[in-house]
Scaffold this motif. Structure first.
Motif, short mmCIF file in Angstrom:
data_model
loop_
_atom_site.label_atom_id
_atom_site.label_comp_id
_atom_site.label_asym_id
_atom_site.label_seq_id
_atom_site.Cartn_x
_atom_site.Cartn_y
_atom_site.Cartn_z
N ILE A 6 0.86 -1.19 0.00
CA ILE A 6 0.00 0.00 0.00
C ILE A 6 0.89 1.23 0.00
O ILE A 6 1.90 1.29 0.71
N TRP A 7 0.50 2.20 -0.84
CA TRP A 7 1.21 3.47 -0.91
C TRP A 7 0.17 4.57 -0.74
O TRP A 7 -0.85 4.58 -1.42
N GLU A 8 0.41 5.46 0.21
CA GLU A 8 -0.52 6.54 0.45
C GLU A 8 0.16 7.86 0.12
O GLU A 8 0.83 8.44 0.97
N PRO A 9 0.02 8.33 -1.14
CA PRO A 9 0.74 9.53 -1.55
C PRO A 9 0.24 10.75 -0.75
O PRO A 9 -0.96 10.94 -0.59
N LYS A 10 1.20 11.52 -0.26
CA LYS A 10 0.85 12.67 0.59
C LYS A 10 1.12 13.99 -0.10
O LYS A 10 0.69 15.03 0.37
N GLN A 11 1.88 13.92 -1.21
CA GLN A 11 2.26 15.16 -1.89
C GLN A 11 1.94 15.08 -3.38
O GLN A 11 2.12 14.02 -3.99
N VAL A 12 1.49 16.23 -3.90
CA VAL A 12 1.24 16.35 -5.34
C VAL A 12 2.58 16.23 -6.06
O VAL A 12 3.61 16.67 -5.57
N GLY A 13 2.55 15.60 -7.22
CA GLY A 13 3.79 15.52 -8.00
C GLY A 13 3.78 14.31 -8.91
O GLY A 13 2.76 13.63 -9.06
N VAL A 14 4.90 14.08 -9.55
CA VAL A 14 5.07 12.90 -10.39
C VAL A 14 6.16 12.05 -9.74
O VAL A 14 7.30 12.50 -9.59
N TRP A 15 5.78 10.88 -9.30
CA TRP A 15 6.64 10.10 -8.42
C TRP A 15 7.06 8.79 -9.08
O TRP A 15 6.22 8.09 -9.65
N PRO A 16 8.32 8.46 -8.99
CA PRO A 16 8.79 7.25 -9.67
C PRO A 16 8.67 5.97 -8.82
O PRO A 16 8.63 6.03 -7.60
N PHE A 17 8.62 4.87 -9.52
CA PHE A 17 8.78 3.55 -8.90
C PHE A 17 9.76 2.77 -9.77
O PHE A 17 9.99 3.11 -10.93
N TYR A 18 10.37 1.74 -9.20
CA TYR A 18 11.37 1.00 -9.97
C TYR A 18 11.54 -0.42 -9.46
O TYR A 18 11.08 -0.76 -8.37
N CYS A 19 12.23 -1.19 -10.30
CA CYS A 19 12.52 -2.59 -9.93
C CYS A 19 13.79 -2.59 -9.07
O CYS A 19 14.80 -1.99 -9.45
N THR A 20 13.73 -3.27 -7.91
CA THR A 20 14.85 -3.24 -6.97
C THR A 20 15.80 -4.41 -7.13
O THR A 20 16.81 -4.48 -6.45
N ASP A 21 15.44 -5.36 -7.97
CA ASP A 21 16.28 -6.55 -8.13
C ASP A 21 16.93 -6.48 -9.51
O ASP A 21 16.23 -6.40 -10.52
N PHE A 22 18.24 -6.51 -9.56
CA PHE A 22 18.93 -6.36 -10.85
C PHE A 22 18.58 -7.55 -11.74
O PHE A 22 19.25 -8.58 -11.76
N CYS A 23 17.50 -7.37 -12.50
CA CYS A 23 16.85 -8.49 -13.16
C CYS A 23 17.44 -8.81 -14.52
O CYS A 23 17.29 -9.90 -15.03
N SER A 24 18.08 -7.83 -15.17
CA SER A 24 18.47 -8.03 -16.56
C SER A 24 19.40 -6.90 -16.95
O SER A 24 19.62 -5.96 -16.20
N ALA A 25 19.88 -6.96 -18.20
CA ALA A 25 20.77 -5.93 -18.71
C ALA A 25 20.07 -4.58 -18.74
O ALA A 25 20.71 -3.53 -18.73
N LEU A 26 18.73 -4.60 -18.79
CA LEU A 26 17.98 -3.34 -18.86
C LEU A 26 17.22 -3.08 -17.57
O LEU A 26 16.18 -2.42 -17.57
N HIS A 27 17.78 -3.60 -16.48
CA HIS A 27 17.16 -3.41 -15.17
C HIS A 27 17.02 -1.94 -14.84
O HIS A 27 16.01 -1.50 -14.29
N GLN A 28 18.03 -1.14 -15.17
CA GLN A 28 17.98 0.28 -14.82
C GLN A 28 16.84 0.99 -15.55
O GLN A 28 16.37 2.02 -15.10
N GLU A 29 16.41 0.42 -16.68
CA GLU A 29 15.31 1.02 -17.44
C GLU A 29 13.95 0.58 -16.88
O GLU A 29 12.92 1.05 -17.32
N MET A 30 13.97 -0.35 -15.95
CA MET A 30 12.70 -0.89 -15.44
C MET A 30 12.17 0.05 -14.36
O MET A 30 12.48 -0.09 -13.18
N GLN A 31 11.39 1.03 -14.79
CA GLN A 31 10.92 2.09 -13.91
C GLN A 31 9.62 2.65 -14.45
O GLN A 31 9.20 2.32 -15.56
N GLY A 32 8.98 3.51 -13.69
CA GLY A 32 7.74 4.13 -14.15
C GLY A 32 7.40 5.32 -13.27
O GLY A 32 8.12 5.62 -12.31
N TYR A 33 6.28 6.00 -13.62
CA TYR A 33 5.85 7.18 -12.86
C TYR A 33 4.38 7.09 -12.50
O TYR A 33 3.56 6.60 -13.29
#
Lengths: 653, 214
Positions: free
Chosen positions: A608-635
């Motif tokens: 559960i995530w309870e956003p408290k502030q207006v904005g554009v907030w990122p999330f990402y993959c925490t396990d180095f899953c692949s060569a493109l792990h650093q690209e595994m993110q979103g907003y």
């Protein structure tokens, strides 16, 4: 570099040889020049596997750690009674119910004595059980997934210490209370302890098919402290033995007041007789309130049920069910040899070990040779049940294990050593120091009819100078002894995590082939699972926003989400679409007041995530899953509570 | 000739193994795949060696822009090949039976073998065309674009036969059980042709001797 290491190890080995030869006639302990390469004995080459699994309790970590023997390498920490942010155990919505109790959510415990399931007295490697000492609980860990599958709370108990030992066909996992308490709990003066408190010994049945636990009955014993226990086996199968201390029933300054009696008791319980009594309608149903938490590999979710009743048994109402065996000096460990004949009381304040004979006990019971009674429970005569005494020369015996070759190995906390002695003759064969102050010891299968007597692991309470110092707090140390040569040889030393009390070992070949590689996505019955990227979606239910999100190398679906507002409660339901061994994905979102999630292939987890502030907030993959792990993110775009932006989500637009 | 005809009946039946076992097998091993991924090529479609191998191969291939492995309905070959095999088995058995009753000679046996060989070579050619397309017809937006030393884009055509190193993967492509059964079956028809030819020759000798005697 490696060659240099060998050279150094070789030289060290040579130096050790010289030293032991220098000891003249004491050098009998070393087993000869050609057999002294200890480095070789513990060396498991890169890519090779260990011969044994060792499951070490975590003590105050609340968990269970998995090691390999002889290498001493740690493979996994299995979260059991404690929240574990590494995987999200106890933080994710699915696993929070595992830590539910009658006291509410209890995120920690003190885990003590693991025991592996058995069939016909031999390890079968289906499950491993472990007790939570502080808020009495017993956990069952599945040895295919190496995850906690079930936790049952134990009512009327306090300090769940003489636990969790299993009978030889895993009929029961047994949990005894260390602290006696009023049963049922009551507001009463503490000084009225004596004669009023009770010690509950719980027999928890284990379903032979799925391992489900259920408290079959609780024996309400006199208000002593029930310290440790072990099952009878072979001819003594059907009996269970518990050490007691504080038979004085002191309620304060136990250090002194509980050490006055020259002898305390080992309680011998004929559980088969009590089981029969209960099956015939005996016992008293008593109101209770305890949690029973079960995890499902299909829904990947735990459910917690409160149970409202427990069956209690008054042992004095069942003639022949319970006897006391006088045992000197506040015995701690209570160990039964592989044949089931010898019951060893490790009198922790003495130098000697007391060994009782099962056959003599039965003869004394049949001859009704009693030496009085305590609270209506017959006391047998010490001399009538005594098989022998081990004059060890050590101080402070705590625990004994067996090698299946007729030898026993006892730890001595005060004199800091392991003593090897012979069953039947009681003669001491060998003794080796530990570093320092050993508590438990473990031989794989040591608590069964068939031990695998190749190694002894000593688990020490004090570390001091064994490793590079790390400030005031140190990990505990373990020592590995090779016992295959008829004597003990210290061959290795490694740090352990938390405070391992007991441990359980099993040949790797019994577990490794059954270890699960991943969960099948097609079998995922989680109500919020996303079984394909096409099913990913975001659903608003009032203030609750459910994000059905899928992960595969190397993206989230969806990875752009808009229409979330301040004040919403956002559920990230993450399903890992991978179907390959060892390809987890992690999930973390900025500012979440909880842990990350580590999601195994085919699994669904939720935070559960309870956003408290207006904005554009990122999330990402925490396990180095692949060569493109650093690209595994979103907003996630978070708008003001008053905003009327519609929910929308996308990937790759 | 009877022995030769029996072999000619049995030989084509070996081809039925193609319906139970794969024709070809391609294994992909890499440092992080100690248990290699694998494809079994059946005449009816491509299957993973382990349950999720195709999914995992597709997952890896998406990085280099390869198309997903075709499903049985996506390639005409997987409809036609089984019919061709059934037809050839039927034809072979029929020729064998006719041979047994003395209606046709060894030349028919050899004819069947040659026809099967031509079809086989055509099949291999078609398979190689597909492999080439699969390995070189890449998505221009591929995540990872590797170029050869001469600057041309690297292609990922698996070998038709043998072993090849491709990026971090060792790819091995070899006939599998069904393929070996087909080779055995075809060889039997060659043996049948030879035996048929031999018995024909000895018959002719016999015939000419008789003629001389007459």
């Amino acid at each position: 570099m490696k060659r240099n290491t060998y050279l150094v190890l070789g030289l060290l080995g040579f130096a050790a040889l010289l030293t032991s030869c220098g000891n003249g006639n004491q050098g009998k302990g070393s087993s000869g020049a050609l057999n002294s390469s200890n480095a070789e004995k513990v060396y498991v080459a890169p890519g090779e596997h260990d011969e044994f699994y060792a499951f070490m309790s975590g003590g105050y970590s609340g968990n269970l750690t998995v090691y390999g023997l002889p290498s001493g390498r740690m493979f996994k920490e299995i979260p059991v009674f404690s929240q574990f942010p590494t995987s999200g155990y106890g933080y994710s919505e699915e696993t929070k119910p595992m830590l539910n109790t009658s006291f509410g959510f209890v995120p920690w415990d003190d885990s003590h004595h693991p025991d592996i399931s058995q069939t016909n007295g031999e390890l079968d490697g289906r499950w491993i059980f472990i007790n939570g000492n502080n808020t009495p609980r017993i956990a069952r860990i599945d040895l295919q997934t190496f995850e906690t599958a079930e936790i049952i709370e134990v009512p009327n108990s306090a300090g769940n210490h003489s636990s969790s030992f299993i009978t030889e066909n895993t009929e029961y996992v047994v949990a005894g209370t260390r602290f006696s308490v009023p049963v049922p709990q009551a507001d009463m003066p503490i000084k009225d302890y004596k004669g009023n408190f009770k010690g509950a010994l719980s027999f928890i049945s284990v379903d032979p098919e799925d391992g489900r636990m259920d408290i079959k009955f609780q024996i309400l014993m006199p208000g002593f402290n029930y310290d440790l226990s072990h099952p009878g086996r072979g001819k003594s199968h059907g009996w269970f033995f518990f050490t007691t201390y504080n038979t004085e029933e002191a309620n304060t300054l136990l250090e002194v007041n509980a050490s006055q009696n020259d002898k305390d008791f080992i309680a011998a319980i004929n559980w088969k007789k009590i089981e029969e009594y209960v099956n015939n309608g005996g016992g008293t149903k008593m109101p209770a309130n305890y949690a029973h938490n079960v995890y499902s590999d299909e829904t990947h979710t735990a459910t917690s049920t409160m149970v409202k009743e427990v069956l209690t048994v008054d042992p004095t109402k069942i003639p022949g069910a319970v006897f006391f065996l006088p045992t000197p000096k506040s015995p701690h460990g209570c160990d039964v040899d592989p044949s089931g004949e010898y019951i060893i009381g490790n009198g922790k304040l003495s130098a000697d070990l007391t060994v009782h004979s099962f056959d003599k006990m039965i003869a004394a019971i049949e001859g009704k040779k009693f030496d009085g009674e305590a609270y209506g429970i017959p006391i047998l005569k010490f001399e009538d049940v005594l098989a022998g005494t081990v004059k060890s020369g050590g101080l402070g015996p705590l625990h004994t294990e067996f090698d299946g070759e007729g030898n026993a190995y006892t730890t001595f906390f005060i004199s800091s050593e392991v003593v090897m002695w012979k069953l039947g003759t009681w003669e001491v064969i060998d003794r080796k120091p530990t570093y320092y102050s050993v508590g438990h010891l473990m031989i794989p299968g040591g608590n069964s009819r068939k031990p695998f007597g190749k190694y002894v692991v000593a688990m020490n309470k004090i570390t001091k100078d064994r490793y590079l110092p790390t400030g005031p707090e140190l990990e505990h140390s373990a020592q590995l002894y090779d016992i295959s040569g008829g004597k003990m040889e210290l061959i290795y030393d490694f740090p352990t995590h938390g405070e391992p009390h007991y441990a359980a070992g099993i040949p790797a070949e019994l577990l490794a082939p059954k270890s699960k590689k991943f969960y099948k996505l097609a079998d995922n019955k989680h109500p919020y699972a996303t079984l394909g990227a096409a099913d990913a979606k975001v659903v608003r239910e009032g203030k609750d926003v459910h994000i059905y999100m899928s992960t595969i190398r190397s993206h989230f679906t969806p990875d752009n989400i808009e229409g979330v507002k301040v004040g919403d409660k956002v559920y990230f339901h993450i399903t890992n679409q991978e179907q390959d061994f060892d390809v987890p994905h992690g999930f973390a979102v900025i500012g979440a007041n909880t842990s990350e999630l580590l999601v195994m292939p085919g699994q669904t987890k939720t935070i559960i995530w309870e956003p408290k502030q207006v904005g554009v907030w990122p999330f990402y993959c925490t396990d180095f899953c692949s060569a493109l792990h650093q690209e595994m993110q979103g907003y996630v775009r978070v708008s003001p509570a008053s905003s009327n932006i519609e929910l929308s989500w996308s990937l790759g637009d | 000739m009877k022995k030769a005809s029996l072999l000619m009946i049995i030989g084509p039946l070996f081809l039925l193994g193609l319906f139970a076992f794969p024709l070809w097998n391609i294994m992909l091993g890499a440092p992080q795949y100690p248990e290699p991924l694998g494809m079994n090529i059946h005449i009816t479609g491509i299957q993973g060696v382990s349950e999720f191998d195709l999914q995992n191969i597709d997952g890896l291939n998406h990085y280099i822009g390869m198309k997903t492995i075709p499903k049985p309905g996506e390639m005409w070959e997987f409809n036609i090949f089984p019919m061709v095999i059934i037809g050839m088995v039927g034809l072979g058995v029929l020729i064998g039976l006719l041979g047994f009753f003395g209606k046709v000679g060894y030349r028919w046996f050899l004819g069947w073998f040659l026809l099967m060989s031509i079809l086989g070579i055509l099949g291999m050619y078609d398979f190689n065309v597909w492999l080439t397309d699969y390995g070189s017809n890449l998505d221009p937006h591929a995540i990872i674009k590797v170029v050869n030393e001469d600057g041309t884009p690297m292609t990922y055509k698996p070998p038709l036969f043998g072993n090849q190193k491709m990026l971090n993967f060792d790819v091995t492509s070899l006939p599998s059980t069904g393929g070996y059964m087909m080779f055995v079956g075809m060889t039997l028809t060659v043996v049948a042709s030879y035996l048929g030819w031999k018995s024909k020759k000895s018959e002719e000798k016999q015939g000419s001797k008789e003629a001389v005697a007459a």
